[in-house]
Write a protein that holds these residues in place. Sequence first.
Motif, PDB file in Angstrom:
ATOM      1  N   LYS A 181    -101.932 -40.869  43.986  1.00 48.42           N
ATOM      2  CA  LYS A 181    -100.867 -40.433  42.899  1.00 48.42           C
ATOM      3  C   LYS A 181    -100.018 -41.708  42.887  1.00 48.42           C
ATOM      4  O   LYS A 181     -99.448 -42.174  43.762  1.00 48.42           O
ATOM      5  N   ARG A 217     -90.811 -34.405  34.153  1.00 41.51           N
ATOM      6  CA  ARG A 217     -89.741 -34.293  35.048  1.00 41.51           C
ATOM      7  C   ARG A 217     -88.691 -33.709  34.179  1.00 41.51           C
ATOM      8  O   ARG A 217     -87.910 -32.912  34.683  1.00 41.51           O
ATOM      9  N   ARG A 271     -89.871 -42.966  43.148  1.00 41.42           N
ATOM     10  CA  ARG A 271     -90.469 -42.469  43.886  1.00 41.42           C
ATOM     11  C   ARG A 271     -91.234 -43.714  44.526  1.00 41.42           C
ATOM     12  O   ARG A 271     -92.668 -43.226  45.106  1.00 41.42           O
ATOM     13  N   GLN A 313     -94.929 -42.937  46.224  1.00 39.78           N
ATOM     14  CA  GLN A 313     -96.037 -42.659  45.381  1.00 39.78           C
ATOM     15  C   GLN A 313     -96.624 -44.092  45.180  1.00 39.78           C
ATOM     16  O   GLN A 313     -95.954 -45.271  45.439  1.00 39.78           O
ATOM     17  N   LYS A 370    -104.307 -39.457  40.017  1.00 42.06           N
ATOM     18  CA  LYS A 370    -103.223 -39.023  38.794  1.00 42.06           C
ATOM     19  C   LYS A 370    -102.392 -40.283  38.855  1.00 42.06           C
ATOM     20  O   LYS A 370    -102.036 -41.028  39.553  1.00 42.06           O
ATOM     21  N   SER A 397     -98.306 -35.587  31.991  1.00 38.83           N
ATOM     22  CA  SER A 397     -97.565 -35.235  30.744  1.00 38.83           C
ATOM     23  C   SER A 397     -97.460 -36.147  29.494  1.00 38.83           C
ATOM     24  O   SER A 397     -97.669 -35.769  28.441  1.00 38.83           O
ATOM     25  N   TYR A 430    -103.040 -30.201  30.038  1.00 43.36           N
ATOM     26  CA  TYR A 430    -102.353 -29.483  29.126  1.00 43.36           C
ATOM     27  C   TYR A 430    -103.069 -29.143  27.851  1.00 43.36           C
ATOM     28  O   TYR A 430    -102.738 -28.263  27.244  1.00 43.36           O
TER      29      TYR A 430
HETATM   30  C1  PBG Z   1     -94.141 -32.985  41.496  1.00 47.85           C
HETATM   31  C2  PBG Z   1     -95.233 -33.447  40.369  1.00 47.85           C
HETATM   32  C3  PBG Z   1     -94.957 -34.362  39.429  1.00 47.85           C
HETATM   33  C4  PBG Z   1     -96.048 -34.109  38.504  1.00 47.85           C
HETATM   34  C5  PBG Z   1     -97.040 -33.180  39.113  1.00 47.85           C
HETATM   35  N1  PBG Z   1     -96.204 -32.777  40.412  1.00 47.85           N
HETATM   36  C6  PBG Z   1     -94.007 -34.986  38.991  1.00 47.85           C
HETATM   37  C7  PBG Z   1     -93.564 -36.306  39.885  1.00 47.85           C
HETATM   38  O1  PBG Z   1     -94.527 -36.517  40.795  1.00 47.85           O
HETATM   39  O2  PBG Z   1     -92.756 -36.956  39.486  1.00 47.85           O
HETATM   40  C8  PBG Z   1     -96.400 -34.831  37.069  1.00 47.85           C
HETATM   41  C9  PBG Z   1     -97.376 -33.876  36.216  1.00 47.85           C
HETATM   42  C10 PBG Z   1     -97.143 -34.456  35.029  1.00 47.85           C
HETATM   43  O3  PBG Z   1     -96.641 -35.497  34.556  1.00 47.85           O
HETATM   44  O4  PBG Z   1     -97.977 -33.673  33.946  1.00 47.85           O
HETATM   45  N2  PBG Z   1     -94.027 -34.042  42.674  1.00 47.85           N
END
Ligand code: PBG
Length: 336
Positions: free
Chosen positions: A204, A214, A226, A230, A257, A283, A322
């Motif tokens: 990720k 978010r 993050r 991450q 991801k 997203s 989505y």
């Molecule tokens: C929670 C999480 C996130 C996403 C999935 N689980 C956000 C992040 O890590 O900031 C992102 C999903 C998306 O953008 O569709 N940690």
Amino acid sequence: MFRYPKGGEVMLPFQRHRRLRSSEAMRNLVRETHWSVNDLIYPMFVQEGLDGKEEIRSMPGVYHFGLDEFRREVNEVSELGVPAILLFGVPLHKDDLSTSAYHDHGVVQEAVRAAKQENPNLLVMTDVCLCQYNPSGHCGVVQDGKIVNDESLGLIAQTALSHAAAGADVVAPSDMMDGRVAAIRALLDENHLQDVVVLSYAVKYASAFYGPFREAAHSAPAFGDRRTYQMDPANLREALREAKSDIAEGADMLMVKPALSYMDVTKAVKEATDVPVGTYNVSAEYSMVKAASLQGWIDERAIVSEMLTSFKRSGADFILTYHAKDAAKWQRELRS
Ligand code: PBG
């Protein structure tokens, strides 16, 4: 040998690639990659205390669901043949220990039970993370301004356990703390939940493509970013280390991801491992397509279908998106 009409020069021999593209039937016959509704997982947001549903401003067509509306949506998703959902919770209450994340009657736990009541055959997956549940908005516990790893593991494992106890088929840790897969697997097994699958968000990246999420999950970090947990978008070999250590810790399936900018990573992880690998079409990838489509600048259906095909071509066994409901509808229309 072919000769130019006028000149009479001899051309080098060449291949007739276009023969195999000459008709729809021929193209269908030689197609190398396919996606189907069976590959898709639909992410959904359930919001505690909400009546009805509310569209997420930055993600047209995606909603926050109150529990009743969520039940209705579960039936619609099932009816479309989408095999799985992934749940995110938006709780009423946040605190430093993220207690709403692992409360037996938290919003995700209740949604899992509701989904299973509506359709026991629908695969119910849960995102396991703390960021929506504590005021710092970080995915682990914060001490003295730092996101501390080992102190986070117990809470994350407890969250996964409560989802599994409510009936989730798959728990998907997205926090990127080291050792979370091992901690979750051990706690599930101790509690006789050895059959619950762990899908690790193993790879990720610290990505700007999570922006709209978010807003949707009210989980933007209150300070910093993050990047201490991450991954750096520049790194590919590190992805293989993450993938391998999560498998060693007991992950059944892995995820890469985001999806669109990271298809080389999906391919590399697929080749380096022997577990199922999915990709998360996140997203902003969705919002960009929707925004352009609403402007009339692109053909949404063709664009989404091309993206899904590309994810499969890069090696994804399954795709979180989505677009899942729309894609299922389009595929049904094609068949009928
Ligand atoms: C929670 C999480 C996130 C996403 C999935 N689980 C956000 C992040 O890590 O900031 C992102 C999903 C998306 O953008 O569709 N940690």
